[in-house]
Design an enzyme around this catalytic site. Structure first.
Site, PDB file in Angstrom:
ATOM      1  N   ASP A  29       0.600  -1.142   0.198  1.00 58.28           N
ATOM      2  CA  ASP A  29       0.289   0.102   0.076  1.00 58.28           C
ATOM      3  C   ASP A  29       1.100   1.188  -0.213  1.00 58.28           C
ATOM      4  OD1 ASP A  29      -2.754   0.319   0.738  1.00 58.28           O
ATOM      5  OD2 ASP A  29      -1.535   2.023   0.976  1.00 58.28           O
ATOM      6  N   HIS A  99      -9.919  -4.881  -3.216  1.00 52.69           N
ATOM      7  CA  HIS A  99      -8.440  -5.773  -2.989  1.00 52.69           C
ATOM      8  C   HIS A  99      -8.906  -5.558  -1.541  1.00 52.69           C
ATOM      9  CE1 HIS A  99      -9.854  -0.821  -2.552  1.00 52.69           C
ATOM     10  NE2 HIS A  99      -8.862  -1.760  -1.168  1.00 52.69           N
TER      11      HIS A  99
END
Ligand code: 5GP
Ligand code: ZN
Length: 113
Positions: A29, A99
């Site tokens: 991320d 996700h």
């Protein structure tokens, strides 16, 4: 379609990839909320968990098994980790390509904020 995560899956946008195969790709991320914060996505575009059909169980299962595999590879499986799918507005979803978040490396509390 102008989808950020489709671009990452197609290699058109950079990401720090930890794992990929023909079905899924996992990358760090960009704004980590923990020492390890990994996003696992299907290569195929699904806007959210709501877009999956009953027959898509194998792919959904693979996303979770990939989270488990990455946790093991990062050495955090025993200490523990959190797996999370934010769905739509109340779920806090901001990127509309499904996700799975894998968060690890610190203590998490419950309930989440
Ligand atoms: P959501 O809130 O939709 O569940 O999570 C979206 C996540 O995608 C956020 O944690 C955000 O930091 C991450 N993100 C947004 N843009 C990018 C990007 O361009 N690259 C990467 N690696 N992560 C991103
Ligand atoms: Zn997409």
């Amino acid at each position: 379609m102008n989808c950020l995560f489709c671009k990452i899956a197609e290699g058109k946008m950079e990401a720090e990839t930890l794992y990929e195969d023909e079905d899924v790709i996992a990358f760090r991320d960009i704004h980590p909320q923990a020492p390890h914060h990994v996003l696992i996505i299907p290569r195929q575009h699904f806007s959210s968990l709501n877009s999956f059909e009953d027959g898509d169980g194998a792919l959904l299962g693979k996303l979770l098994l990939t989270a488990r595999r990455i946790a093991r590879d990062l050495g955090v499986a025993e200490d523990g980790y959190r797996v999370n799918i934010n769905t739509n507005d109340h779920g806090g979803q901001t990127v509309y390509h499904l996700h799975v978040h894998l968060l690890a490396g610190r203590q998490f509390s419950w309930p989440p904020g």
